[in-house]
Design a protein around this motif. Sequence first.
Motif: not given
Length: 141
Positions: A2-3, A53-54, A58-61, A89
């Motif tokens: 998820d992140n 989010r990217t 698809h990616g979360k920070l 990262v």
Amino acid sequence: MDNVAIVVEDLEAAVAFFLELGLELEGEAVVEGAVPDRMTGLDGVRSSIAMLRTPDGHGKLELTKFLAPAAVAAAPQDPPPNTLGLHRVMFAVDDIDDTVARLRRHGAELLGGIAEYEGVYRLCDLRGPSGIIVALAERIG
């Protein structure tokens, strides 16, 4: 996944850094109470978070600034890349030179230099806000 969450000292600076990298702000909130206390095993948690989010979605920070209890510094300050634990990262970028120049305006420092890997990638590691190590990868071949 998820992140990935990163605890930071200066939430505003960290958000600006990752926005410059191309992430998009999904939302900000203050979290406190029984749920974060239970999750972290700490009492009286109160933190400000920003979820990014990217661009591909698809990616979360998650960037977290602990208001209570206060964040504790890991020793040593600004650990080297071979320190045990979360290493870094990595983000794919279209132009590594331009990205490094833009991130330097947000205080980023190259740990070494920009390296080429087998004519396929240009790569580098930067230290960003709160000592976060961010790697960049530009596909060239």
